[in-house]
Design a protein around this motif. Structure first.
Motif, short mmCIF file in Angstrom:
data_model
loop_
_atom_site.label_atom_id
_atom_site.label_comp_id
_atom_site.label_asym_id
_atom_site.label_seq_id
_atom_site.Cartn_x
_atom_site.Cartn_y
_atom_site.Cartn_z
N TRP A 23 9.95 -31.37 14.87
CA TRP A 23 9.10 -31.74 16.02
C TRP A 23 8.69 -33.21 15.99
CZ3 TRP A 23 7.85 -29.33 20.49
CH2 TRP A 23 6.84 -29.92 21.25
N LEU B 53 15.25 -27.70 24.13
CA LEU B 53 14.99 -26.85 22.97
C LEU B 53 15.80 -25.58 23.13
CD1 LEU B 53 13.07 -26.58 20.48
CD2 LEU B 53 11.47 -25.44 22.01
N ILE B 54 16.84 -25.42 22.28
CA ILE B 54 17.71 -24.25 22.44
C ILE B 54 17.74 -23.37 21.20
CG2 ILE B 54 19.31 -24.89 24.26
CD1 ILE B 54 20.96 -26.38 22.32
N GLY B 55 16.86 -23.64 20.24
CA GLY B 55 16.85 -22.78 19.08
C GLY B 55 15.69 -23.17 18.19
N THR B 56 15.36 -22.30 17.24
CA THR B 56 14.24 -22.59 16.34
C THR B 56 14.67 -22.27 14.91
OG1 THR B 56 13.38 -20.37 16.78
CG2 THR B 56 12.44 -22.16 18.07
N ALA C 82 9.47 -21.72 14.43
CA ALA C 82 9.03 -21.71 15.83
C ALA C 82 7.61 -22.21 15.99
CB ALA C 82 9.14 -20.30 16.40
N THR C 83 6.88 -22.33 14.89
CA THR C 83 5.46 -22.68 15.02
C THR C 83 5.21 -24.12 14.58
OG1 THR C 83 4.92 -20.39 14.56
CG2 THR C 83 3.12 -21.98 14.43
N VAL C 84 4.81 -24.95 15.53
CA VAL C 84 4.45 -26.32 15.21
C VAL C 84 2.96 -26.33 14.91
CG1 VAL C 84 4.56 -28.71 15.95
CG2 VAL C 84 6.14 -27.04 16.92
N GLY D 58 12.67 -25.53 27.35
CA GLY D 58 13.11 -24.42 26.51
C GLY D 58 14.20 -23.65 27.23
#
Lengths: 327, 327
Positions: B220, B235-238, B242-244, B261
Motif C-alpha cells: 500500500w 487493485l486486482i488481488g490481495t 487485505a487489511t491496510v 477494485g
C-alpha cells in the motif's frame, strides 16, 4: 487598490485589508472590477499555511464583477461585461485577474452575489458528479454535507440534469429541510441515524451508484456499506479525519468500487477552463430558466472579512458566504 | 463424461475425477469438446469454499477445444471450429458449455495449450490496463507480479498496443529475466530493493500513470509513493494481505488518485462478452502475427490435477499452468 491579505499565517484575526497594486492582465486574461467574492474552505488553508512567506498572497479564489480590461479575448468579453469565475488567487480585492477561458457570462437576471456563489461549488459538484462520479440518468447518489455549498449545488444538478434519486446527510432538521426543498428524495440526520442502514433500507439493500464524500475517515465503513457494486466513490474532503484504521481491501475488490480522490483548486488552468466551458454549455441554461439557483447564506462587507471567516469556521451556513467588495 | 470436482471443500487432495453428465447447451451457447483447460487462483477459492454444498461444482473457468454442438450461433461457430474462452464453471471436464459471445476463434497457428492460456489472463490484463487503468500511449505502468499469468500478458500488451514504459516487480532473477524478454523496460526485485525508490528514481521522481496491483496491503505505502498525480491504481488481488493498518486519505486526495477494485470472474455474462469481443478485435491480430504470445509454464494431464494445483500454490510458475483434458 484594497485587498485582503494576512499579517502572518494563522487565525481569522490575522486577515486585514491592505493597499496593493492593481494587477495587470496578460494576453488571454480579463481585468475584472470585483463586485463580490465568495468564501471557500481553501481560503482558510491558505490563510493558515505556515510555509507562506512575504509578500503574503491576496486571498480568494472566486469572484463576480465587471470586465474593465480585455487583453485580446474578442467581443464576448468587452468592457462592461458581467462575469463570474475561478481566479487563481486575489479574489478578495477591488480588482482581480480572470483568465477569459474561465469566465462565466452572468445572465441578466442574476445579481453579483449570486454570480460569486456559482463557480467553486457548482464546478466542483459538476466535476465530481459527472466527470468523476459518472452519474447517469436515474441512478442513485448519496451526497454528504447536503446543505454545504457543494452539497446544495450537487442536489440540484443531480435532480435536474440527470433525474437522479438523491439521498443526503446533514446534521440538523433545518439543513435537511433545505435539502428537501432543493429536491433531495431522502434526507438523513447523521447525528440521529446510522446513515448506512437508512441508505440500504431506502434502496432495498442495493446501495448507491455514486457517493460524494467530503467527510473521509469517520464515514469510511458506512460509505463502504452504502455503495453499490460497481459504485463510484468520490472523495473530495476529509472533514471527518484523513486517517482510516484497518481498511479492508477485499471489500473494495468484491464490490468493484472505484474510489477517486480529488481537489478542484490545485487543478491545472487548462482543466479548469475545460470544466468551466462544459459547465456553461450544460448548466447555465438552467440558471437562466431559474430551475437551478445559487444558494447564498449571508453577505458580509469586505471590512467584515474576519467575522465572515469565523462564521464559515462555525460551520452553520447553508449555502455560500459572500463578501461584498464594492457597492 | 470425466470431470474434476471435489470430495469435500479443502486442500488440493480433495479434488478427484468423477463421472458427470455431459452438459446440454441452450440457445446462444456452444458445446465444446474440451482439449485443454487452464488453472486459475479462483479455482483454489472455489475448491476450498466451506459454504459449498453437494453436488459440488466441476472446477475450471477457461478452456480451449472444438465446437461439437452449436445452438443457433451461425456459421462462424460451426461444428469443428477451434475455440477458447471463459466458461462460468465446468472447465476441467471432457465437455463444457461456452456462450458463443465469449468464444475466441483460435488462429491456425495456435495450439490448444496456447488457446487455454489466453482468456483469463489476457482478458484480465486488457480490462485492467485499458478499461480500468485507462492506459494511454507512451504512459508509464507499474506491473506487480510481472511473471504471473496476468503480468506476462500485461507486459506484452502495454508494450505492443500502447508503447508504454513498463516497470515490473518480481521475486527472482529468473522471473525478472522473463519479464525483460517480454518487453519490460525496468525490472525490480522486490526482495532486494525498495520498489518505490526504484520507481521514483527511474521516472525522475514523477511516478507511474497506472499500477496493476495484485498485492494489496503489504504494498500500500509504496504504491502510494509510486503513483503519479492523477494516476490510476487498479487493485486486482490481495496476495499481500487485505487489511491496510492505516490509510491516509489526504494523500489519495492530494495526488487525485483513482483506486479501482476489480475481479473478473464475478462479472456479468454481458460484461465478459463485451470484453471478449473488444479483445478479439484489438488483440487477436497480434497473436496471429506472433507479436504477442500466451506464456505457458507447464502442462499437466487431467489425472495430475492435484499436483497441478499444488504446483500453482507453490507460486513458482512463470506463465500459465495447463491441464490436458484429452490428447
Amino acid at each position: 487598490m484594497k485587498a485582503v491579505s494576512i499579517k502572518q499565517p494563522g487565525e481569522a484575526e490575522q486577515m486585514e485589508i491592505q493597499e496593493r497594486d492593481k494587477p495587470i492582465p496578460k494576453v488571454g486574461e480579463l481585468l475584472v472590477e470585483v463586485r463580490t467574492a465568495a468564501l471557500n474552505r481553501t481560503d482558510i488553508v491558505t490563510r493558515s499555511n505556515p510555509n507562506l512567506s512575504e509578500p503574503y498572497p491576496i486571498l480568494g479564489v472566486e469572484i463576480a464583477g465587471v470586465v474593465v480590461e480585455n487583453r485580446g479575448n474578442g467581443e464576448k468579453y468587452k468592457t462592461g461585461t458581467r462575469v463570474a469565475g475561478l481566479v487563481n488567487q486575489g479574489g478578495y480585492a477591488e480588482y482581480a485577474i480572470l483568465p477569459a477561458n474561465r469566465a462565466i457570462l452572468l445572465p441578466e437576471s442574476m445579481s453579483f452575489e449570486q454570480g460569486a456563489a456559482i463557480p467553486e461549488v457548482f464546478l466542483t459538484a459538476y466535476q465530481t458528479l459527472y466527470w468523476l462520479g459518472e452519474l447517469k440518468t436515474a441512478e442513485t447518489v448519496l451526497i454528504h454535507a447536503g446543505a454545504s455549498g457543494v452539497g446544495t449545488a450537487a442536489i440540484q444538478m443531480a435532480k435536474h440534469l440527470t433525474q437522479a434519486r438523491v439521498i443526503v446527510t446533514a446534521g440538523s432538521a433545518e439543513k435537511l429541510a433545505v435539502c428537501q426543498t432543493l429536491g433531495a428524495d431522502k434526507t438523513i440526520n447523521y447525528k440521529e441515524e446510522n446513515f448506512a442502514e437508512e441508505v440500504l433500507d431506502y434502496t432495498d439493500q442495493a446501495g448507491v451508484d455514486v457517493i460524494l464524500d467530503f467527510i473521509g475517515a469517520s464515514y469510511w465503513e458506512n460509505n463502504l456499506k452504502s455503495i453499490k457494486k460497481d459504485g463510484r466513490w468520490v472523495l473530495i474532503g476529509t472533514l471527518g479525519g484523513a486517517t482510516v484504521k484497518e481498511v479492508d481491501l477485499s471489500a473494495l475488490l468484491a464490490k468493484r468500487v472505484t474510489l477517486k480522490g480529488t481537489l478542484l483548486t490545485p487543478r491545472s488552468d487548462e482543466y479548469k477552463a475545460k470544466l468551466t466551458q462544459e459547465f456553461v454549455k450544460v448548466v447555465l441554461p438552467y440558471f437562466k430558466r431559474e430551475t437551478i439557483h445559487p444558494i447564498i447564506d449571508t453577505t458580509f462587507q469586505l471590512e467584515e472579512v474576519v467575522q465572515a471567516h469565523q462564521y464559515m469556521e462555525d460551520n452553520k451556513n447553508i449555502g455560500k458566504i459572500i463578501l461584498k467588495v464594492r457597492a
